[in-house]
Write an enzyme that holds these catalytic residues in place. Structure first.
Site, PDB file in Angstrom:
ATOM      1  CD  GLU A  14       3.780  22.728 -80.098  1.00 26.58           C
ATOM      2  OE1 GLU A  14       3.296  23.033 -81.207  1.00 26.58           O
ATOM      3  OE2 GLU A  14       4.845  23.208 -79.651  1.00 26.58           O
ATOM      4  CB  CYS A  63       6.777  20.331 -71.161  1.00 28.78           C
ATOM      5  SG  CYS A  63       6.463  22.095 -71.136  1.00 28.78           S
ATOM      6  CD  GLU A  83      11.195  19.363 -70.289  1.00 27.35           C
ATOM      7  OE1 GLU A  83      10.096  19.367 -70.893  1.00 27.35           O
ATOM      8  OE2 GLU A  83      12.076  20.214 -70.499  1.00 27.35           O
ATOM      9  CB  CYS A 126       8.884  25.414 -68.576  1.00 26.97           C
ATOM     10  SG  CYS A 126       7.602  24.244 -68.046  1.00 26.97           S
TER      11      CYS A 126
HETATM   12  N1  THU Z   1       8.567  22.763 -74.220  1.00 29.81           N
HETATM   13  C1  THU Z   1       8.910  21.585 -73.630  1.00 29.81           C
HETATM   14  O1  THU Z   1       8.496  20.510 -74.062  1.00 29.81           O
HETATM   15  N2  THU Z   1       9.724  21.653 -72.552  1.00 29.81           N
HETATM   16  C2  THU Z   1      10.246  22.792 -72.034  1.00 29.81           C
HETATM   17  O2  THU Z   1      10.878  22.754 -70.994  1.00 29.81           O
HETATM   18  C3  THU Z   1      10.055  24.058 -72.727  1.00 29.81           C
HETATM   19  C4  THU Z   1       8.976  24.070 -73.738  1.00 29.81           C
HETATM   20  C5  THU Z   1       7.713  22.723 -75.410  1.00 29.81           C
HETATM   21  C6  THU Z   1       6.331  23.269 -75.211  1.00 29.81           C
HETATM   22  C7  THU Z   1       5.974  23.680 -76.626  1.00 29.81           C
HETATM   23  O3  THU Z   1       5.459  22.555 -77.311  1.00 29.81           O
HETATM   24  C8  THU Z   1       7.304  24.048 -77.256  1.00 29.81           C
HETATM   25  O4  THU Z   1       8.309  23.483 -76.430  1.00 29.81           O
HETATM   26  C9  THU Z   1       7.536  25.540 -77.388  1.00 29.81           C
HETATM   27  O5  THU Z   1       7.409  26.184 -76.183  1.00 29.81           O
END
Ligand code: THU
Length: 136
Positions: free
Chosen positions: A48, A57, A59, A91
């Site tokens: 983040e 993310c 992935e 996502c």
């Molecule tokens: N996040 C992921 O890493 N992968 C996903 O598929 C969904 C969301 C992360 C982004 C952010 O750091 C946290 O999860 C909350 O949304």
């Protein structure tokens, strides 16, 4: 096709990667692990940023790490969301990026803590994808 044992191992790599997540804003750790065609496992976690839109993310982090190491095709993916009571799938943006380097029949497992998981495929996560349909 990844074996049951391979999927379990892949998921344990995803779970371990989640512990490296940098998630001071959401407190939602995500770990992802990709299986390459030669059997290598590549992991990634979410990272983040205080400028929230710059967050990456787990992935996509894993995909980009794999590409940077010279891999071009991933045959399976595991995602661990240990801070969630239910399995959380990738996502929409990640589904698109994953589909660039994975076939529609590639296996995907996502799991939570307490342990529960969903098994699916890239094609089910991103149906009617034109590039896959054209087999490009
Ligand atoms: N996040 C992921 O890493 N992968 C996903 O598929 C969904 C969301 C992360 C982004 C952010 O750091 C946290 O999860 C909350 O949304």
């Amino acid at each position: 096709m990844a074996s049951k044992k391979q999927l379990e191992e892949l998921f344990s790599h995803a779970r371990a990667a989640a512990d490296f997540a940098y998630a001071p804003y959401s407190h939602f750790r995500v770990g992802a692990a990709l299986l390459t065609e030669d059997g290598t496992i590549i992991s990634g976690c979410n990272v983040e940023n205080r400028s929230f839109g710059l967050t990456i993310c787990a992935e996509r982090n894993a995909v980009f790490q794999g590409i940077a190491k010279g891999h071009r095709k991933f045959t399976a993916l595991a995602i661990s969301t240990p801070d969630s009571p239910v399995p959380v799938g990738p996502c929409g943006a990640c589904r698109q990026v994953l589909s660039e380097f994975m076939n529609a029949n590639a296996q995907v497992r996502f799991g939570s803590s307490p342990p529960d998981h969903i098994d699916t495929t890239i094609g089910d996560l991103l149906p009617l994808d034109s590039l896959h349909d054209l087999k490009t």
